[in-house]
Design a protein around this motif. Structure first.
Motif, PDB file in Angstrom:
ATOM      1  N   MET A   1       0.940  -1.064   0.003  1.00  0.00           N
ATOM      2  CA  MET A   1      -0.017   0.116   0.050  1.00  0.00           C
ATOM      3  C   MET A   1       0.901   1.216  -0.006  1.00  0.00           C
ATOM      4  O   MET A   1       2.015   1.276   0.336  1.00  0.00           O
ATOM      5  CB  MET A   1      -0.795  -0.108   1.079  1.00  0.00           C
ATOM      6  CG  MET A   1       0.064  -0.088   2.641  1.00  0.00           C
ATOM      7  SD  MET A   1      -1.199   0.597   3.833  1.00  0.00           S
ATOM      8  CE  MET A   1      -0.002   0.897   5.222  1.00  0.00           C
ATOM      9  N   ARG A   2       0.159   2.292  -0.265  1.00  0.00           N
ATOM     10  CA  ARG A   2       0.900   3.815  -0.372  1.00  0.00           C
ATOM     11  C   ARG A   2       0.232   4.565   0.845  1.00  0.00           C
ATOM     12  O   ARG A   2      -0.962   4.351   0.870  1.00  0.00           O
ATOM     13  CB  ARG A   2       0.975   4.485  -1.714  1.00  0.00           C
ATOM     14  CG  ARG A   2       1.801   3.956  -2.601  1.00  0.00           C
ATOM     15  CD  ARG A   2       2.061   4.880  -3.952  1.00  0.00           C
ATOM     16  NE  ARG A   2       1.032   5.904  -4.028  1.00  0.00           N
ATOM     17  CZ  ARG A   2       1.622   7.090  -4.455  1.00  0.00           C
ATOM     18  NH1 ARG A   2       2.779   7.547  -4.345  1.00  0.00           N
ATOM     19  NH2 ARG A   2       0.787   7.917  -4.638  1.00  0.00           N
ATOM     20  N   CYS A   3       1.218   5.067   1.552  1.00  0.00           N
ATOM     21  CA  CYS A   3       0.567   5.769   2.903  1.00  0.00           C
ATOM     22  C   CYS A   3       1.477   6.972   3.147  1.00  0.00           C
ATOM     23  O   CYS A   3       2.569   7.013   2.667  1.00  0.00           O
ATOM     24  CB  CYS A   3       0.698   4.804   3.799  1.00  0.00           C
ATOM     25  SG  CYS A   3       2.102   3.992   4.333  1.00  0.00           S
ATOM     26  N   VAL A   4       1.015   7.841   4.005  1.00  0.00           N
ATOM     27  CA  VAL A   4       1.893   9.085   4.438  1.00  0.00           C
ATOM     28  C   VAL A   4       2.572   8.203   5.759  1.00  0.00           C
ATOM     29  O   VAL A   4       1.938   7.679   6.676  1.00  0.00           O
ATOM     30  CB  VAL A   4       0.830  10.152   4.708  1.00  0.00           C
ATOM     31  CG1 VAL A   4       1.632  11.172   5.772  1.00  0.00           C
ATOM     32  CG2 VAL A   4       0.369  10.733   3.867  1.00  0.00           C
ATOM     33  N   VAL A   5       3.995   8.707   6.049  1.00  0.00           N
ATOM     34  CA  VAL A   5       4.420   8.209   7.235  1.00  0.00           C
ATOM     35  C   VAL A   5       5.099   9.295   8.053  1.00  0.00           C
ATOM     36  O   VAL A   5       5.629  10.185   7.096  1.00  0.00           O
ATOM     37  CB  VAL A   5       5.447   6.998   6.995  1.00  0.00           C
ATOM     38  CG1 VAL A   5       4.676   5.703   6.639  1.00  0.00           C
ATOM     39  CG2 VAL A   5       6.735   7.570   6.135  1.00  0.00           C
ATOM     40  N   ALA A  37      -8.784  10.401   1.724  1.00  0.00           N
ATOM     41  CA  ALA A  37      -8.552  10.136   3.192  1.00  0.00           C
ATOM     42  C   ALA A  37      -8.698  11.730   3.586  1.00  0.00           C
ATOM     43  O   ALA A  37      -8.158  12.794   3.287  1.00  0.00           O
ATOM     44  CB  ALA A  37      -7.168   9.505   3.499  1.00  0.00           C
ATOM     45  N   GLY A  38      -9.544  11.705   4.715  1.00  0.00           N
ATOM     46  CA  GLY A  38      -9.627  13.018   5.496  1.00  0.00           C
ATOM     47  C   GLY A  38      -8.686  13.529   6.235  1.00  0.00           C
ATOM     48  O   GLY A  38      -8.344  12.580   7.125  1.00  0.00           O
ATOM     49  N   PRO A 294      -3.114  16.026  -3.820  1.00  0.00           N
ATOM     50  CA  PRO A 294      -2.627  14.537  -4.230  1.00  0.00           C
ATOM     51  C   PRO A 294      -1.752  14.069  -2.906  1.00  0.00           C
ATOM     52  O   PRO A 294      -1.336  14.861  -2.230  1.00  0.00           O
ATOM     53  CB  PRO A 294      -1.704  14.825  -5.273  1.00  0.00           C
ATOM     54  CG  PRO A 294      -1.844  16.488  -5.514  1.00  0.00           C
ATOM     55  CD  PRO A 294      -2.487  17.077  -4.492  1.00  0.00           C
ATOM     56  N   LEU A 295      -1.596  12.976  -3.008  1.00  0.00           N
ATOM     57  CA  LEU A 295      -0.965  12.293  -1.737  1.00  0.00           C
ATOM     58  C   LEU A 295       0.526  12.914  -1.739  1.00  0.00           C
ATOM     59  O   LEU A 295       1.189  12.962  -0.302  1.00  0.00           O
ATOM     60  CB  LEU A 295      -0.806  10.842  -2.164  1.00  0.00           C
ATOM     61  CG  LEU A 295      -0.366  10.032  -0.719  1.00  0.00           C
ATOM     62  CD1 LEU A 295      -1.251   9.914   0.549  1.00  0.00           C
ATOM     63  CD2 LEU A 295      -0.100   8.382  -1.204  1.00  0.00           C
ATOM     64  N   LEU A 316      -6.910  14.148   1.194  1.00  0.00           N
ATOM     65  CA  LEU A 316      -5.870  13.634   0.591  1.00  0.00           C
ATOM     66  C   LEU A 316      -6.371  12.653  -0.603  1.00  0.00           C
ATOM     67  O   LEU A 316      -7.339  11.741  -0.192  1.00  0.00           O
ATOM     68  CB  LEU A 316      -4.905  12.816   1.188  1.00  0.00           C
ATOM     69  CG  LEU A 316      -3.711  13.704   2.033  1.00  0.00           C
ATOM     70  CD1 LEU A 316      -2.819  12.516   2.734  1.00  0.00           C
ATOM     71  CD2 LEU A 316      -2.865  14.516   1.409  1.00  0.00           C
ATOM     72  N   ALA A 317      -5.847  12.892  -1.757  1.00  0.00           N
ATOM     73  CA  ALA A 317      -6.411  11.641  -2.894  1.00  0.00           C
ATOM     74  C   ALA A 317      -5.199  10.687  -2.497  1.00  0.00           C
ATOM     75  O   ALA A 317      -4.041  10.836  -3.006  1.00  0.00           O
ATOM     76  CB  ALA A 317      -6.092  12.105  -4.368  1.00  0.00           C
ATOM     77  N   THR A 318      -5.763   9.289  -2.262  1.00  0.00           N
ATOM     78  CA  THR A 318      -4.891   8.285  -2.032  1.00  0.00           C
ATOM     79  C   THR A 318      -4.416   7.360  -3.173  1.00  0.00           C
ATOM     80  O   THR A 318      -3.756   6.698  -3.083  1.00  0.00           O
ATOM     81  CB  THR A 318      -5.202   7.507  -0.593  1.00  0.00           C
ATOM     82  OG1 THR A 318      -6.723   7.138  -0.869  1.00  0.00           O
ATOM     83  CG2 THR A 318      -5.428   8.339   0.676  1.00  0.00           C
ATOM     84  N   ALA A 319      -5.434   7.218  -3.914  1.00  0.00           N
ATOM     85  CA  ALA A 319      -5.177   6.404  -5.050  1.00  0.00           C
ATOM     86  C   ALA A 319      -5.761   7.122  -6.291  1.00  0.00           C
ATOM     87  O   ALA A 319      -6.194   8.175  -6.512  1.00  0.00           O
ATOM     88  CB  ALA A 319      -6.241   5.223  -5.051  1.00  0.00           C
TER      89      ALA A 319
END
Ligand SMILES: NC(=O)c1ccc[n+]([C@@H]2O[C@H](COP(=O)([O-])OP(=O)(O)OC[C@H]3O[C@@H](n4cnc5c(N)ncnc54)[C@H](OP(=O)(O)O)[C@@H]3O)[C@@H](O)[C@H]2O)c1
Length: 319
Positions: A1-5, A37-38, A294-295, A316-319
Protein backbone atom coordinates in the motif's frame (compact mmCIF):
# COMPACT_ATOMS: atom_id res chain seq x y z
CA UNK A 1 0.00 0.00 0.00
CA UNK A 2 0.92 3.64 -0.29
CA UNK A 3 0.67 5.79 2.79
CA UNK A 4 1.82 8.91 4.60
CA UNK A 5 4.41 8.20 7.30
CA UNK A 6 5.97 10.32 10.00
CA UNK A 7 9.69 9.56 10.10
CA UNK A 8 10.05 11.31 13.46
CA UNK A 9 8.60 14.16 15.50
CA UNK A 10 8.51 17.71 14.18
CA UNK A 11 7.32 19.71 11.20
CA UNK A 12 6.91 19.06 7.47
CA UNK A 13 10.42 17.56 7.26
CA UNK A 14 9.18 14.37 8.96
CA UNK A 15 6.36 13.81 6.45
CA UNK A 16 7.11 11.15 3.80
CA UNK A 17 5.24 8.91 1.37
CA UNK A 18 6.04 5.21 1.73
CA UNK A 19 5.24 1.83 0.19
CA UNK A 20 4.34 -0.71 2.86
CA UNK A 21 2.94 -4.25 2.82
CA UNK A 22 -0.87 -4.20 2.91
CA UNK A 23 -2.14 -4.40 6.51
CA UNK A 24 -4.04 -7.54 7.48
CA UNK A 25 -7.51 -7.42 9.02
CA UNK A 26 -7.73 -8.97 12.49
CA UNK A 27 -10.60 -11.16 13.68
CA UNK A 28 -13.23 -8.38 13.99
CA UNK A 29 -11.67 -6.03 11.46
CA UNK A 30 -12.03 -5.26 7.76
CA UNK A 31 -9.52 -4.00 5.24
CA UNK A 32 -10.78 -0.92 3.39
CA UNK A 33 -9.44 0.30 0.04
CA UNK A 34 -9.59 4.08 -0.09
CA UNK A 35 -9.42 6.70 -2.84
CA UNK A 36 -9.52 9.69 -0.51
CA UNK A 37 -8.60 10.30 3.14
CA UNK A 38 -9.78 13.05 5.47
CA UNK A 39 -7.20 15.24 7.20
CA UNK A 40 -7.63 16.51 10.74
CA UNK A 41 -5.95 18.87 13.22
CA UNK A 42 -5.15 15.74 15.28
CA UNK A 43 -2.85 14.56 12.45
CA UNK A 44 -0.67 17.63 12.96
CA UNK A 45 -0.70 17.23 16.73
CA UNK A 46 0.41 13.62 16.26
CA UNK A 47 3.29 14.80 14.06
CA UNK A 48 4.34 17.01 16.98
CA UNK A 49 4.00 14.09 19.46
CA UNK A 50 1.10 15.85 21.20
CA UNK A 51 -1.70 13.41 20.27
CA UNK A 52 -0.65 9.74 20.27
CA UNK A 53 -1.98 7.03 17.99
CA UNK A 54 -4.17 4.41 19.62
CA UNK A 55 -2.83 1.00 20.68
CA UNK A 56 -3.28 -1.51 17.88
CA UNK A 57 -3.02 1.07 15.11
CA UNK A 58 0.16 1.90 13.18
CA UNK A 59 2.42 4.20 15.21
CA UNK A 60 3.86 6.16 12.28
CA UNK A 61 0.95 6.37 9.80
CA UNK A 62 -1.35 9.26 10.72
CA UNK A 63 -5.04 9.48 9.91
CA UNK A 64 -8.03 8.98 12.22
CA UNK A 65 -10.86 8.32 9.78
CA UNK A 66 -11.57 6.10 6.80
CA UNK A 67 -13.94 5.85 3.85
CA UNK A 68 -13.81 3.36 1.01
CA UNK A 69 -14.66 -0.16 -0.10
CA UNK A 70 -14.23 -3.33 1.95
CA UNK A 71 -11.69 -5.62 0.24
CA UNK A 72 -11.13 -8.24 2.98
CA UNK A 73 -12.83 -9.30 6.21
CA UNK A 74 -11.45 -10.85 9.41
CA UNK A 75 -12.68 -14.33 10.28
CA UNK A 76 -15.31 -13.17 12.82
CA UNK A 77 -16.69 -10.20 10.89
CA UNK A 78 -20.47 -10.42 10.47
CA UNK A 79 -21.50 -6.88 9.51
CA UNK A 80 -19.66 -6.39 6.23
CA UNK A 81 -18.61 -8.18 3.11
CA UNK A 82 -16.27 -7.44 0.24
CA UNK A 83 -17.59 -4.64 -1.96
CA UNK A 84 -19.48 -2.80 0.80
CA UNK A 85 -18.88 0.95 0.89
CA UNK A 86 -18.14 2.04 4.44
CA UNK A 87 -16.94 5.03 6.45
CA UNK A 88 -15.93 5.50 10.06
CA UNK A 89 -13.23 5.95 12.69
CA UNK A 90 -9.76 4.41 13.11
CA UNK A 91 -7.19 4.85 15.87
CA UNK A 92 -4.49 5.65 13.30
CA UNK A 93 -3.30 4.59 9.86
CA UNK A 94 -5.99 6.48 7.92
CA UNK A 95 -3.76 8.35 5.48
CA UNK A 96 -3.24 5.32 3.25
CA UNK A 97 -4.84 3.52 0.32
CA UNK A 98 -5.44 0.46 2.53
CA UNK A 99 -6.76 0.92 6.05
CA UNK A 100 -7.78 -1.59 8.72
CA UNK A 101 -10.86 -0.71 10.78
CA UNK A 102 -12.95 -2.45 13.45
CA UNK A 103 -16.22 -3.63 11.96
CA UNK A 104 -18.25 -1.84 14.65
CA UNK A 105 -16.57 1.51 13.98
CA UNK A 106 -17.94 1.71 10.43
CA UNK A 107 -21.27 2.74 8.89
CA UNK A 108 -22.62 2.15 5.39
CA UNK A 109 -22.05 4.97 2.87
CA UNK A 110 -25.31 6.07 1.24
CA UNK A 111 -25.43 5.76 -2.58
CA UNK A 112 -25.96 9.51 -2.87
CA UNK A 113 -22.33 10.16 -1.84
CA UNK A 114 -19.38 9.50 -4.15
CA UNK A 115 -16.03 8.35 -2.72
CA UNK A 116 -14.69 11.87 -2.42
CA UNK A 117 -17.74 13.12 -0.57
CA UNK A 118 -17.80 10.07 1.69
CA UNK A 119 -14.21 10.74 2.78
CA UNK A 120 -15.21 14.18 4.08
CA UNK A 121 -17.84 12.76 6.42
CA UNK A 122 -16.76 10.49 9.27
CA UNK A 123 -14.66 12.47 11.76
CA UNK A 124 -16.53 15.73 11.14
CA UNK A 125 -20.10 14.42 11.28
CA UNK A 126 -19.49 11.81 14.00
CA UNK A 127 -17.79 14.37 16.24
CA UNK A 128 -20.47 16.98 15.56
CA UNK A 129 -23.37 14.62 16.24
CA UNK A 130 -21.82 13.19 19.38
CA UNK A 131 -20.97 16.65 20.73
CA UNK A 132 -24.34 18.20 19.93
CA UNK A 133 -26.76 15.41 20.71
CA UNK A 134 -25.05 12.94 23.07
CA UNK A 135 -22.75 15.22 25.06
CA UNK A 136 -24.74 18.45 24.54
CA UNK A 137 -28.19 16.83 25.04
CA UNK A 138 -29.62 19.04 22.30
CA UNK A 139 -33.37 18.82 21.69
CA UNK A 140 -35.30 20.31 18.74
CA UNK A 141 -36.21 23.94 19.16
CA UNK A 142 -33.13 24.82 21.17
CA UNK A 143 -30.59 27.49 20.25
CA UNK A 144 -27.11 26.24 19.40
CA UNK A 145 -23.94 28.33 19.03
CA UNK A 146 -21.26 26.68 16.87
CA UNK A 147 -17.88 28.41 17.36
CA UNK A 148 -15.55 27.68 14.46
CA UNK A 149 -18.51 26.96 12.22
CA UNK A 150 -16.59 27.11 8.92
CA UNK A 151 -14.30 24.18 9.82
CA UNK A 152 -14.80 20.48 9.16
CA UNK A 153 -16.68 19.76 12.38
CA UNK A 154 -18.37 23.18 12.35
CA UNK A 155 -19.92 22.83 8.89
CA UNK A 156 -21.23 19.41 9.96
CA UNK A 157 -22.58 20.73 13.28
CA UNK A 158 -24.42 23.63 11.65
CA UNK A 159 -26.16 21.27 9.23
CA UNK A 160 -27.04 18.65 11.85
CA UNK A 161 -28.40 21.25 14.30
CA UNK A 162 -30.44 22.88 11.52
CA UNK A 163 -31.77 19.54 10.25
CA UNK A 164 -32.80 18.57 13.79
CA UNK A 165 -34.82 21.77 14.23
CA UNK A 166 -32.38 23.95 16.11
CA UNK A 167 -31.87 27.69 15.85
CA UNK A 168 -28.23 27.93 14.81
CA UNK A 169 -25.88 30.80 15.65
CA UNK A 170 -22.62 30.30 13.78
CA UNK A 171 -19.36 31.82 15.03
CA UNK A 172 -17.06 32.47 12.04
CA UNK A 173 -14.15 34.89 12.28
CA UNK A 174 -13.64 35.21 8.51
CA UNK A 175 -16.16 37.69 7.11
CA UNK A 176 -15.72 36.23 3.60
CA UNK A 177 -17.06 32.84 4.71
CA UNK A 178 -20.14 33.97 6.61
CA UNK A 179 -22.57 33.82 3.67
CA UNK A 180 -21.39 30.32 2.81
CA UNK A 181 -22.00 29.16 6.39
CA UNK A 182 -25.46 30.76 6.36
CA UNK A 183 -26.23 28.65 3.26
CA UNK A 184 -25.58 25.53 5.34
CA UNK A 185 -28.50 26.42 7.59
CA UNK A 186 -27.18 28.90 10.15
CA UNK A 187 -29.82 31.42 11.20
CA UNK A 188 -27.25 34.04 12.22
CA UNK A 189 -23.53 34.23 11.45
CA UNK A 190 -21.12 36.56 13.18
CA UNK A 191 -17.73 36.57 14.95
CA UNK A 192 -17.64 33.95 17.76
CA UNK A 193 -17.67 36.49 20.60
CA UNK A 194 -20.50 38.47 18.95
CA UNK A 195 -22.58 35.32 18.57
CA UNK A 196 -22.21 34.54 22.27
CA UNK A 197 -23.30 38.07 23.18
CA UNK A 198 -26.74 37.31 21.67
CA UNK A 199 -27.48 35.30 24.85
CA UNK A 200 -30.20 32.70 25.44
CA UNK A 201 -28.04 29.87 24.08
CA UNK A 202 -28.88 26.31 25.09
CA UNK A 203 -25.84 24.51 23.67
CA UNK A 204 -22.43 25.95 22.80
CA UNK A 205 -20.03 23.84 20.74
CA UNK A 206 -16.49 25.14 21.16
CA UNK A 207 -14.55 24.06 18.06
CA UNK A 208 -12.13 26.97 17.73
CA UNK A 209 -9.58 25.95 20.40
CA UNK A 210 -9.93 29.30 22.14
CA UNK A 211 -9.93 28.66 25.89
CA UNK A 212 -11.35 32.12 26.60
CA UNK A 213 -14.52 31.11 24.73
CA UNK A 214 -15.57 29.14 27.83
CA UNK A 215 -16.14 32.26 29.96
CA UNK A 216 -17.82 34.07 27.07
CA UNK A 217 -20.04 31.05 26.44
CA UNK A 218 -21.04 30.94 30.09
CA UNK A 219 -22.14 34.57 29.90
CA UNK A 220 -24.31 33.80 26.84
CA UNK A 221 -25.88 30.63 28.18
CA UNK A 222 -29.61 30.16 28.84
CA UNK A 223 -30.64 28.54 32.14
CA UNK A 224 -29.69 24.83 32.09
CA UNK A 225 -27.41 25.48 29.11
CA UNK A 226 -24.53 23.21 28.11
CA UNK A 227 -21.03 24.11 26.93
CA UNK A 228 -19.33 21.29 25.03
CA UNK A 229 -15.57 21.73 24.70
CA UNK A 230 -14.53 19.75 21.63
CA UNK A 231 -11.38 21.69 20.97
CA UNK A 232 -8.52 23.01 23.09
CA UNK A 233 -4.81 23.45 22.59
CA UNK A 234 -2.60 21.23 24.76
CA UNK A 235 -1.82 23.18 27.94
CA UNK A 236 -4.39 25.93 27.32
CA UNK A 237 -6.01 27.28 30.48
CA UNK A 238 -8.76 29.77 31.22
CA UNK A 239 -10.63 31.33 34.14
CA UNK A 240 -14.35 31.78 34.66
CA UNK A 241 -16.63 32.72 37.53
CA UNK A 242 -17.81 29.54 39.21
CA UNK A 243 -20.85 31.43 40.44
CA UNK A 244 -21.95 31.98 36.80
CA UNK A 245 -21.92 28.22 36.29
CA UNK A 246 -24.11 27.82 39.37
CA UNK A 247 -26.48 30.68 38.55
CA UNK A 248 -27.24 29.22 35.11
CA UNK A 249 -27.39 25.65 36.41
CA UNK A 250 -24.99 25.12 33.52
CA UNK A 251 -23.13 22.03 32.41
CA UNK A 252 -19.53 22.21 31.18
CA UNK A 253 -18.62 19.04 29.34
CA UNK A 254 -15.54 17.95 27.42
CA UNK A 255 -15.12 15.33 24.74
CA UNK A 256 -12.35 13.49 22.94
CA UNK A 257 -13.23 10.76 20.45
CA UNK A 258 -9.94 9.09 19.66
CA UNK A 259 -8.98 7.66 23.09
CA UNK A 260 -12.44 6.34 23.90
CA UNK A 261 -12.76 2.59 24.46
CA UNK A 262 -13.81 0.52 21.41
CA UNK A 263 -17.28 -0.21 22.84
CA UNK A 264 -18.01 3.50 23.24
CA UNK A 265 -16.77 4.24 19.72
CA UNK A 266 -19.14 1.57 18.43
CA UNK A 267 -22.07 3.32 20.15
CA UNK A 268 -21.03 6.70 18.77
CA UNK A 269 -20.82 5.32 15.23
CA UNK A 270 -24.18 3.56 15.63
CA UNK A 271 -25.79 6.84 16.72
CA UNK A 272 -24.25 8.53 13.67
CA UNK A 273 -25.49 5.76 11.35
CA UNK A 274 -29.05 6.07 12.71
CA UNK A 275 -29.32 9.85 12.88
CA UNK A 276 -26.88 11.46 10.47
CA UNK A 277 -26.47 9.02 7.57
CA UNK A 278 -30.18 9.42 6.65
CA UNK A 279 -29.60 13.20 6.45
CA UNK A 280 -26.66 12.63 4.11
CA UNK A 281 -28.74 10.18 2.07
CA UNK A 282 -31.66 12.53 1.48
CA UNK A 283 -29.67 15.75 1.13
CA UNK A 284 -30.57 17.48 4.41
CA UNK A 285 -26.82 17.48 5.07
CA UNK A 286 -23.90 17.35 2.69
CA UNK A 287 -20.13 16.94 3.05
CA UNK A 288 -18.24 20.21 2.64
CA UNK A 289 -14.84 19.92 0.96
CA UNK A 290 -12.44 22.84 0.85
CA UNK A 291 -9.66 21.20 -1.17
CA UNK A 292 -8.25 17.83 -2.26
CA UNK A 293 -4.46 17.38 -2.28
CA UNK A 294 -2.55 14.64 -4.11
CA UNK A 295 -0.86 12.18 -1.77
CA UNK A 296 2.56 13.47 -2.83
CA UNK A 297 1.61 16.89 -1.40
CA UNK A 298 0.80 15.49 2.04
CA UNK A 299 3.27 17.84 3.78
CA UNK A 300 1.57 20.88 2.20
CA UNK A 301 -1.86 19.49 3.05
CA UNK A 302 -0.88 18.98 6.69
CA UNK A 303 0.49 22.54 6.84
CA UNK A 304 -2.78 23.82 5.40
CA UNK A 305 -4.80 22.31 8.24
CA UNK A 306 -3.81 25.16 10.57
CA UNK A 307 -4.23 27.89 7.95
CA UNK A 308 -7.31 30.05 8.55
CA UNK A 309 -10.16 30.63 6.13
CA UNK A 310 -11.13 27.13 4.98
CA UNK A 311 -14.71 25.98 4.46
CA UNK A 312 -15.07 22.35 5.47
CA UNK A 313 -12.59 19.52 5.04
CA UNK A 314 -9.19 18.98 3.49
CA UNK A 315 -8.71 15.60 1.80
CA UNK A 316 -5.79 13.62 0.40
CA UNK A 317 -6.28 11.65 -2.83
CA UNK A 318 -4.77 8.30 -1.84
CA UNK A 319 -5.22 6.38 -5.09
N1 LIG B 1 -12.65 16.23 20.79
C1 LIG B 1 -12.68 15.52 19.69
O1 LIG B 1 -12.93 14.32 19.70
C2 LIG B 1 -12.40 16.18 18.39
C3 LIG B 1 -12.72 15.57 17.19
C4 LIG B 1 -12.50 16.26 16.00
C5 LIG B 1 -11.95 17.53 16.07
N2 LIG B 1 -11.60 18.06 17.26
C6 LIG B 1 -11.04 19.40 17.36
O2 LIG B 1 -12.10 20.29 17.07
C7 LIG B 1 -11.60 21.42 16.37
C8 LIG B 1 -12.33 21.58 15.07
O3 LIG B 1 -11.96 20.50 14.21
P1 LIG B 1 -12.04 20.74 12.65
O4 LIG B 1 -11.66 19.50 12.00
O5 LIG B 1 -13.34 21.38 12.34
O6 LIG B 1 -10.88 21.83 12.46
P2 LIG B 1 -10.80 23.00 11.38
O7 LIG B 1 -11.47 22.56 10.13
O8 LIG B 1 -9.39 23.42 11.36
O9 LIG B 1 -11.70 24.16 12.00
C9 LIG B 1 -11.23 24.97 13.05
C10 LIG B 1 -12.21 26.10 13.22
O10 LIG B 1 -11.79 26.90 14.32
C11 LIG B 1 -11.69 28.27 13.90
N3 LIG B 1 -10.66 29.00 14.62
C12 LIG B 1 -9.36 28.67 14.77
N4 LIG B 1 -8.72 29.60 15.47
C13 LIG B 1 -9.65 30.55 15.78
C14 LIG B 1 -9.60 31.78 16.50
N5 LIG B 1 -8.46 32.22 17.06
N6 LIG B 1 -10.74 32.48 16.60
C15 LIG B 1 -11.87 32.06 16.05
N7 LIG B 1 -11.99 30.91 15.35
C16 LIG B 1 -10.88 30.17 15.23
C17 LIG B 1 -11.34 28.15 12.43
O11 LIG B 1 -11.59 29.38 11.77
P3 LIG B 1 -10.51 29.95 10.70
O12 LIG B 1 -10.80 29.24 9.43
O13 LIG B 1 -10.81 31.39 10.67
O14 LIG B 1 -9.16 29.63 11.25
C18 LIG B 1 -12.27 27.02 12.02
O15 LIG B 1 -13.57 27.50 11.87
C19 LIG B 1 -10.09 21.21 16.22
O16 LIG B 1 -9.42 21.87 17.26
C20 LIG B 1 -9.94 19.70 16.37
O17 LIG B 1 -8.68 19.34 16.86
C21 LIG B 1 -11.82 17.43 18.42
Amino acid sequence: MRCVVYTGTGGREVVAIAERPDPVAGKFEVLVATRFAGLNPADVLQREARHPHQPGSPADIPGIEVAGTVVACGEAVTRWQEGDRVFGLVGGGGLADRVVAHEAHLARVPDTLDDREAAAVPEAFITAHDALVTRGRFVPGETVAVLGANGGVGTAAVQIAHALGGRVLAGVRSEQLRDRVAELGADEVDAPAAVLERGGIDVVLELAAQAEHVALALAGLAPNGRIVVVSGRPGAETAFAVRDLMARRATLVGTQLRPRPPEEKALIVTAFARSVVPMLADGRARPVIDRVYPLEEAADALDAIRAPGKLGKLLLATA
